[in-house]
Design an enzyme around this catalytic site. Structure first.
Site, PDB file in Angstrom:
ATOM      1  N   SER A 176       0.657  -1.123   0.040  1.00  0.00           N
ATOM      2  CA  SER A 176      -0.004  -0.030  -0.147  1.00  0.00           C
ATOM      3  C   SER A 176       0.726   1.239   0.100  1.00  0.00           C
ATOM      4  CB  SER A 176      -0.977   0.121   1.047  1.00  0.00           C
ATOM      5  OG  SER A 176      -0.191  -0.302   2.523  1.00  0.00           O
TER       6      SER A 176
ATOM      7  N   LYS B 148     -12.455  -0.067  -0.650  1.00  0.00           N
ATOM      8  CA  LYS B 148     -11.587   0.912  -1.329  1.00  0.00           C
ATOM      9  C   LYS B 148     -12.060   0.994  -2.860  1.00  0.00           C
ATOM     10  CE  LYS B 148      -7.496   0.501   1.367  1.00  0.00           C
ATOM     11  NZ  LYS B 148      -6.679  -0.396   2.152  1.00  0.00           N
TER      12      LYS B 148
ATOM     13  N   HIS C  30      -5.851  -3.763  -2.021  1.00  0.00           N
ATOM     14  CA  HIS C  30      -5.362  -2.484  -2.983  1.00  0.00           C
ATOM     15  C   HIS C  30      -5.510  -3.086  -4.453  1.00  0.00           C
ATOM     16  CE1 HIS C  30      -4.717   1.352  -0.667  1.00  0.00           C
ATOM     17  NE2 HIS C  30      -4.203   0.478   0.017  1.00  0.00           N
TER      18      HIS C  30
HETATM   19  C1  LIG Z   1      -6.786  -0.601   3.550  1.00  0.00           C
HETATM   20  C2  LIG Z   1      -6.270  -2.070   4.003  1.00  0.00           C
HETATM   21  C3  LIG Z   1      -6.930  -2.683   4.878  1.00  0.00           C
HETATM   22  C4  LIG Z   1      -7.962  -2.594   5.684  1.00  0.00           C
HETATM   23  O1  LIG Z   1      -9.143  -2.356   5.066  1.00  0.00           O
HETATM   24  P1  LIG Z   1     -10.398  -1.837   5.465  1.00  0.00           P
HETATM   25  O2  LIG Z   1     -11.577  -2.330   4.642  1.00  0.00           O
HETATM   26  O3  LIG Z   1     -10.283  -0.311   5.229  1.00  0.00           O
HETATM   27  O4  LIG Z   1     -10.483  -2.126   6.889  1.00  0.00           O
HETATM   28  C5  LIG Z   1      -6.073  -4.057   4.941  1.00  0.00           C
HETATM   29  N1  LIG Z   1      -5.221  -4.467   4.142  1.00  0.00           N
HETATM   30  C6  LIG Z   1      -4.394  -3.514   3.249  1.00  0.00           C
HETATM   31  C7  LIG Z   1      -3.161  -4.018   2.709  1.00  0.00           C
HETATM   32  C8  LIG Z   1      -4.824  -2.297   3.095  1.00  0.00           C
HETATM   33  O5  LIG Z   1      -4.379  -1.438   2.482  1.00  0.00           O
END
Ligand SMILES: *Cc1c(COP(=O)(O)O)cnc(C)c1O
Length: 391
Positions: free
Chosen positions: A180, A239, A208
């Site tokens: 990320s 996301k 992502h």
């Molecule tokens: C954003 C993210 C999460 C968490 O996801 P949410 O649905 O926002 O709780 C988990 N793993 C990675 C790699 C992320 O970037």
């Protein structure tokens, strides 16, 4: 009085530049948004496919409120499971090409749930890339397993850990599909080959990558053609999908087991009807409108090339997450602040979220950005970058 220690903690955070002041969005999360009262080209959200404002998703959410109300008022195993939850899970499983899927309140909780549930003894070995997401780190802490961290994408180190861990009861390799902060990809073909050789199973967190990588946004296992070799596929609904939630896709028995033991599933209430309906409509849109993903990648290429042409270092990025490496906390923060004044929002991400000397701005384009939005942003990156002596 007993909370006076917080004053000191807060001063410390401020001194380290880690005190958070929330930015406030007025109206919708969109490629051009109003943030803190200012209209800015938004290069900061994870709204990859601009689904936050898609008419079909909005209509689905409204209809679900009318038909099913606003909430479930229960955890899934008690009475918090509606037929629409099961329908969404069947749709996600079909999308991923797995037997079954299970939704959670967030990507964070599904990662915690899987690490904690599957690694339940100190005879188990959880093997994790050093740059994995905080939710995997916390899931590991809540598990009972021995935890081993390998340097980022270092397959020799991973193999050494697997060799050493031959006596473990279970071995699980966990990796982000897309990392990320740097936007680079996990070497999944190599990881699944090592997993096979040393009898480990693999969990890929595609937060992502959902909606971004692979056929119709099916994720990194699809991108690399190794879907059948990844036992545990994690996706997020927060996301690219544009709502909130997370899910795990895999074999039926994996889902049956998690349904019975996963603590966030058992002890925290389920996704509300509006969110379930939104996510279901989002899967349809990902299948029906592949042009959104094509546009996302066109935009990512255009923006990345523009940054490179200006003389910026975009690191190891292979995806629409494009860091602009600065290497100094104060400079990165000043760069972000000046860009904001100029109408471009790109977040500074600094130590200790990234390593020392890895301070950067992180940019994420959306399929909803126009060429005009991106060229405006590039012009400002050039102007402010020169002003601050960064290029
Ligand atoms: C954003 C993210 C999460 C968490 O996801 P949410 O649905 O926002 O709780 C988990 N793993 C990675 C790699 C992320 O970037």
């Amino acid at each position: 009085m007993l909370l006076n220690f917080l004053d000191e903690e807060i001063s410390q955070l401020k001194a380290e530049g880690r005190f958070v002041k929330l930015r406030v969005v007025t109206g919708m999360q969109a490629p051009v948004s109003v943030v803190d009262g200012k209209t800015v080209v938004n290069l900061t959200s994870n709204n990859y496919l601009d689904l936050t404002e898609h008419p079909k998703l909005k209509a689905a959410a409204k209809a679900a409120v009318d038909s099913n109300g606003v909430g479930t008022a229960a955890v899934r195993p008690i009475i918090g499971t509606m037929d629409m939850h099961l329908a969404l899970e069947a749709k996600l499983a079909k999308f991923k090409g797995t037997e079954a899927a299970l939704t959670f309140q967030s990507g964070f909780t599904v990662n915690v749930a899987c690490c904690q549930s599957l690694m339940s003894s100190d005879k188990d070995l959880l093997i994790s890339d050093e740059l994995n997401h905080a939710s995997i780190i916390d899931g590991g802490r809540l598990s009972k397993a021995v935890r081993k961290i390998y340097p980022h994408k270092d397959m020799k180190a991973l193999e050494a850990i697997l060799k050493e861990g031959a006596g473990a009861r279970r071995r699980m390799i966990v990796t982000d599909g897309v990392f990320s902060m740097d936007g680079d990809l996990a070497p999944l073909p190599e990881i699944v080959a090592l997993a096979e050789k040393y009898a480990a199973f693999v969990m890929v967190d595609d937060a992502h990558a959902s909606g971004v990588m692979g056929k119709n946004g099916r994720g990194t296992p699809s991108h690399f053609g190794v879907s059948d070799k990844v036992e545990i596929q994690i996706g997020t609904l927060s996301k690219a999908v544009g709502a909130v939630g997370g899910y795990v896709a895999g074999e039926r028995r994996l889902i049956d087991y998690l349904t019975s033991v996963a603590r966030p599933f058992t002890f925290s209430s389920s996704l509300p009807p509006s969110v379930v309906a939104t996510c279901s409509a989002a899967v349809d849109v990902m299948l029906d409108e592949p042009e959104r993903i094509a546009k996302l990648w066109d935009n990512a290429r255009h923006f990345k090339e523009g940054l490179k042409k200006l003389g910026f270092d975009t690191g190891a990025s292979e995806t629409p997450i494009t860091p602009v490496l600065i290497g100094d906390t104060k400079k990165a923060q000043a760069f972000s602040a000046r860009l904001f004044e100029e109408g471009v929002f790109a977040l500074a991400i600094c130590f200790p979220i990234v390593g020392r000397g890895k301070d950067r701005l992180r940019t994420i384009v959306s399929s909803g950005h126009t060429a005009k939005d991106l060229d405006f942003a590039l012009e400002k990156f050039g102007k402010v970058g020169r002003e601050l002596g960064l290029i």
